[in-house]
Design a protein around this motif. Structure first.
Motif, PDB file in Angstrom:
ATOM      1  N   GLY A 110      17.239  82.324 -58.863  1.00  0.00           N
ATOM      2  CA  GLY A 110      16.957  82.545 -60.275  1.00  0.00           C
ATOM      3  C   GLY A 110      15.556  82.125 -60.707  1.00  0.00           C
ATOM      4  O   GLY A 110      15.098  82.476 -61.789  1.00  0.00           O
ATOM      5  N   ARG A 111      14.839  81.366 -59.851  1.00  0.00           N
ATOM      6  CA  ARG A 111      13.487  80.930 -60.190  1.00  0.00           C
ATOM      7  C   ARG A 111      12.472  81.932 -59.642  1.00  0.00           C
ATOM      8  O   ARG A 111      12.592  82.368 -58.493  1.00  0.00           O
ATOM      9  CB  ARG A 111      13.244  79.550 -59.566  1.00  0.00           C
ATOM     10  CG  ARG A 111      11.992  78.846 -60.019  1.00  0.00           C
ATOM     11  CD  ARG A 111      12.030  77.380 -59.585  1.00  0.00           C
ATOM     12  NE  ARG A 111      11.978  77.233 -58.136  1.00  0.00           N
ATOM     13  CZ  ARG A 111      10.861  76.989 -57.446  1.00  0.00           C
ATOM     14  NH1 ARG A 111       9.724  76.846 -58.091  1.00  0.00           N
ATOM     15  NH2 ARG A 111      10.883  76.865 -56.141  1.00  0.00           N
ATOM     16  N   ARG A 112      11.476  82.284 -60.477  1.00  0.00           N
ATOM     17  CA  ARG A 112      10.443  83.218 -60.027  1.00  0.00           C
ATOM     18  C   ARG A 112       9.374  82.470 -59.258  1.00  0.00           C
ATOM     19  O   ARG A 112       8.532  81.811 -59.864  1.00  0.00           O
ATOM     20  CB  ARG A 112       9.802  83.903 -61.227  1.00  0.00           C
ATOM     21  CG  ARG A 112      10.727  84.846 -61.942  1.00  0.00           C
ATOM     22  CD  ARG A 112      10.012  85.515 -63.094  1.00  0.00           C
ATOM     23  NE  ARG A 112      10.828  86.608 -63.571  1.00  0.00           N
ATOM     24  CZ  ARG A 112      10.360  87.799 -63.940  1.00  0.00           C
ATOM     25  NH1 ARG A 112       9.065  88.023 -63.917  1.00  0.00           N
ATOM     26  NH2 ARG A 112      11.170  88.734 -64.345  1.00  0.00           N
ATOM     27  N   SER A 133      -0.700  74.218 -53.248  1.00  0.00           N
ATOM     28  CA  SER A 133       0.544  74.242 -52.498  1.00  0.00           C
ATOM     29  C   SER A 133       1.706  74.610 -53.426  1.00  0.00           C
ATOM     30  O   SER A 133       1.794  74.110 -54.541  1.00  0.00           O
ATOM     31  CB  SER A 133       0.756  72.859 -51.881  1.00  0.00           C
ATOM     32  OG  SER A 133       1.976  72.836 -51.209  1.00  0.00           O
ATOM     33  N   GLY A 134       2.552  75.522 -52.988  1.00  0.00           N
ATOM     34  CA  GLY A 134       3.711  75.928 -53.776  1.00  0.00           C
ATOM     35  C   GLY A 134       3.430  77.027 -54.785  1.00  0.00           C
ATOM     36  O   GLY A 134       4.308  77.415 -55.559  1.00  0.00           O
ATOM     37  N   SER A 135       2.201  77.583 -54.778  1.00  0.00           N
ATOM     38  CA  SER A 135       1.847  78.601 -55.781  1.00  0.00           C
ATOM     39  C   SER A 135       2.371  79.996 -55.423  1.00  0.00           C
ATOM     40  O   SER A 135       2.223  80.928 -56.216  1.00  0.00           O
ATOM     41  CB  SER A 135       0.333  78.628 -55.994  1.00  0.00           C
ATOM     42  OG  SER A 135      -0.352  78.852 -54.782  1.00  0.00           O
ATOM     43  N   GLY A 136       2.936  80.147 -54.227  1.00  0.00           N
ATOM     44  CA  GLY A 136       3.534  81.432 -53.871  1.00  0.00           C
ATOM     45  C   GLY A 136       2.723  82.253 -52.885  1.00  0.00           C
ATOM     46  O   GLY A 136       3.018  83.434 -52.662  1.00  0.00           O
ATOM     47  N   LYS A 137       1.730  81.643 -52.252  1.00  0.00           N
ATOM     48  CA  LYS A 137       0.866  82.358 -51.315  1.00  0.00           C
ATOM     49  C   LYS A 137       1.657  82.855 -50.096  1.00  0.00           C
ATOM     50  O   LYS A 137       1.583  84.018 -49.724  1.00  0.00           O
ATOM     51  CB  LYS A 137      -0.288  81.456 -50.848  1.00  0.00           C
ATOM     52  CG  LYS A 137      -1.120  80.866 -51.981  1.00  0.00           C
ATOM     53  CD  LYS A 137      -2.295  80.030 -51.463  1.00  0.00           C
ATOM     54  CE  LYS A 137      -1.897  78.816 -50.634  1.00  0.00           C
ATOM     55  NZ  LYS A 137      -1.116  77.800 -51.380  1.00  0.00           N
ATOM     56  N   SER A 138       2.397  81.942 -49.470  1.00  0.00           N
ATOM     57  CA  SER A 138       3.130  82.332 -48.257  1.00  0.00           C
ATOM     58  C   SER A 138       4.232  83.325 -48.574  1.00  0.00           C
ATOM     59  O   SER A 138       4.439  84.291 -47.818  1.00  0.00           O
ATOM     60  CB  SER A 138       3.742  81.096 -47.576  1.00  0.00           C
ATOM     61  OG  SER A 138       2.724  80.288 -47.055  1.00  0.00           O
ATOM     62  N   VAL A 139       4.926  83.115 -49.684  1.00  0.00           N
ATOM     63  CA  VAL A 139       5.996  84.042 -50.055  1.00  0.00           C
ATOM     64  C   VAL A 139       5.412  85.439 -50.276  1.00  0.00           C
ATOM     65  O   VAL A 139       5.980  86.446 -49.841  1.00  0.00           O
ATOM     66  CB  VAL A 139       6.762  83.532 -51.304  1.00  0.00           C
ATOM     67  CG1 VAL A 139       7.679  84.613 -51.850  1.00  0.00           C
ATOM     68  CG2 VAL A 139       7.564  82.281 -50.955  1.00  0.00           C
ATOM     69  N   THR A 140       4.232  85.511 -50.889  1.00  0.00           N
ATOM     70  CA  THR A 140       3.567  86.809 -51.087  1.00  0.00           C
ATOM     71  C   THR A 140       3.251  87.469 -49.746  1.00  0.00           C
ATOM     72  O   THR A 140       3.496  88.666 -49.564  1.00  0.00           O
ATOM     73  CB  THR A 140       2.265  86.624 -51.904  1.00  0.00           C
ATOM     74  OG1 THR A 140       2.601  86.068 -53.175  1.00  0.00           O
ATOM     75  CG2 THR A 140       1.534  87.938 -52.104  1.00  0.00           C
TER      76      THR A 140
HETATM   77  N1  LIG Z   1      13.171  80.440 -48.425  1.00  0.00           N
HETATM   78  C1  LIG Z   1      12.967  79.875 -49.623  1.00  0.00           C
HETATM   79  N2  LIG Z   1      13.996  79.578 -50.431  1.00  0.00           N
HETATM   80  C2  LIG Z   1      13.798  79.018 -51.645  1.00  0.00           C
HETATM   81  N3  LIG Z   1      12.593  78.723 -52.150  1.00  0.00           N
HETATM   82  C3  LIG Z   1      11.520  78.985 -51.409  1.00  0.00           C
HETATM   83  C4  LIG Z   1      11.650  79.568 -50.100  1.00  0.00           C
HETATM   84  N4  LIG Z   1      10.402  79.731 -49.593  1.00  0.00           N
HETATM   85  C5  LIG Z   1       9.544  79.256 -50.530  1.00  0.00           C
HETATM   86  N5  LIG Z   1      10.207  78.815 -51.611  1.00  0.00           N
HETATM   87  C6  LIG Z   1       9.613  78.252 -52.835  1.00  0.00           C
HETATM   88  O1  LIG Z   1       8.700  79.186 -53.359  1.00  0.00           O
HETATM   89  C7  LIG Z   1       7.545  78.531 -53.904  1.00  0.00           C
HETATM   90  C8  LIG Z   1       6.306  79.109 -53.293  1.00  0.00           C
HETATM   91  O2  LIG Z   1       6.269  78.770 -51.908  1.00  0.00           O
HETATM   92  P1  LIG Z   1       5.091  79.204 -50.948  1.00  0.00           P
HETATM   93  O3  LIG Z   1       4.818  80.648 -51.101  1.00  0.00           O
HETATM   94  O4  LIG Z   1       5.498  78.730 -49.580  1.00  0.00           O
HETATM   95  O5  LIG Z   1       3.868  78.355 -51.485  1.00  0.00           O
HETATM   96  P2  LIG Z   1       2.395  78.235 -50.868  1.00  0.00           P
HETATM   97  O6  LIG Z   1       1.485  78.735 -51.932  1.00  0.00           O
HETATM   98  O7  LIG Z   1       2.198  76.772 -50.636  1.00  0.00           O
HETATM   99  O8  LIG Z   1       2.342  79.031 -49.620  1.00  0.00           O
HETATM  100  C9  LIG Z   1       7.740  77.041 -53.636  1.00  0.00           C
HETATM  101  O9  LIG Z   1       8.213  76.438 -54.794  1.00  0.00           O
HETATM  102  C10 LIG Z   1       8.784  77.020 -52.537  1.00  0.00           C
HETATM  103  O10 LIG Z   1       9.550  75.851 -52.619  1.00  0.00           O
END
Ligand SMILES: Nc1ncnc2c1ncn2[C@@H]1O[C@H](COP(=O)(O)OP(=O)(O)O)[C@@H](O)[C@H]1O
Ligand SMILES: [Mg+2]
Length: 272
Positions: free
Chosen positions: A15-17, A38-45
């Motif tokens: 539910g969290r963006r 850190s945690g800004s969403g770079k890896s998820v992107t």
């Molecule tokens: N598999 C996952 N399940 C739940 N939350 C996640 C997962 N992967 C990343 N997150 C959350 O998404 C947010 C962005 O993470 P991430 O993209 O890894 O940040 P960063 O910019 O450091 O690469 C963080 O708050 C992280 O905790």
């Protein structure tokens, strides 16, 4: 059409963006950076860009990789794109390497799969791939990942990423886990390989100096949003938002401290 077209990408975790309405493109041969804390969403992107989001994360919006829509696509449809179209390089190469397989075989596998190489031809290609990442030693091919240094492992991971001749290399903080001198060597290596192979690069880092060295254009991320994007030179000379302004100011302060360590009371090392 750009090689990577991300439009309105939103990724939610329970539910969290964690990525919120992000849009940017990477054209063929272009070098784009993503910078953010850190945690800004770079890896998820970067994972969403290749359809590798883990369980618990769900994406909406559009990600087109070389014309193929990634969001909602079956893994089977995306597998042929990983390697020949886009390859990922991670912060900790150990996570990308198989601990039980000699590194020569790990480089050979994608070459067999994507390029159809066999026998002596395959052996020669592995040898060349190791030489390309400045690991000419035959001993490396027979080694297991744990027998190599961090820098050697990242070189091996680079050789594996490049084995399928990708049009786009996505490097997610590839040098953050390495010490400063090794970091510099790996950045020089990546810079050379991207130029030689005319690849596009999506380079992710929390370090503005590193992003400025590696890319021409940058997307600034903060709390899941792309708060600013533009040419590196323009971002550095005229940052728009408060976050980007602070990022540039802290990079400048670090730079000044490095020029004159006495003035800052002898600071710790930098990211470079
Ligand atoms: N598999 C996952 N399940 C739940 N939350 C996640 C997962 N992967 C990343 N997150 C959350 O998404 C947010 C962005 O993470 P991430 O993209 O890894 O940040 P960063 O910019 O450091 O690469 C963080 O708050 C992280 O905790
Ligand atoms: Mg990350």
């Amino acid at each position: 059409m750009s090689l990577l077209e991300i439009a309105g990408l939103t990724v939610t975790a329970g539910g969290r963006r964690v990525v919120d309405d992000v849009s940017f493109t990477v054209a063929a041969g272009e070098r784009v950076g993503i910078i953010g804390e850190s945690g800004s969403g770079k890896s998820v992107t970067s994972l969403a860009a290749t359809g590798l989001l883990g369980a618990g994360l769900s994406a909406s919006g559009s990600v087109r990789l070389d014309g193929t829509e990634v969001i909602g696509a079956a893994d089977r449809a995306l597998r042929p794109l990983r390697g020949p179209v886009a390859a990922l390089l991670f912060q900790e190469p150990l996570t990308a390497l198989d601990p039980l397989m000699r590194v020569g075989r790990q480089i050979a596998e994608p070459m067999r799969r994507h390029l159809g190489l066999r026998g002596q031809e395959l052996q020669d290609a592995v040898h060349t791939a190791l030489a390309d990442v400045s690991l000419p030693d035959e001993r490396i091919a027979r080694a297991y990942p744990h027998e190599l240094s961090g820098g050697q492992r990242q070189r091996v991971a680079t050789a594996i990423a490049l084995a399928g001749h990708p049009k786009l290399l996505i490097a997610d903080e590839p040098t953050t886990a390495l010490d400063v001198t090794v970091q510099d060597e790996i950045l020089t290596l990546l810079d050379r390989l991207v130029a030689e192979r005319d690849m596009a690069l999506l380079f992710i880092s929390h370090d503005l100096a590193v992003v400025a060295r590696m890319t021409d254009r940058v997307v600034v991320m903060q709390r899941g949003r792309a708060v600013e994007q533009g040419e590196i030179s323009q971002i550095i000379s005229a940052p728009q938002g408060p976050y980007t302004t602070a990022l540039v100011a802290s990079a400048r302060a670090l730079d000044a401290a490095l020029d004159d360590p006495a003035a800052s009371g002898g600071s710790e090392g930098s990211g470079r």
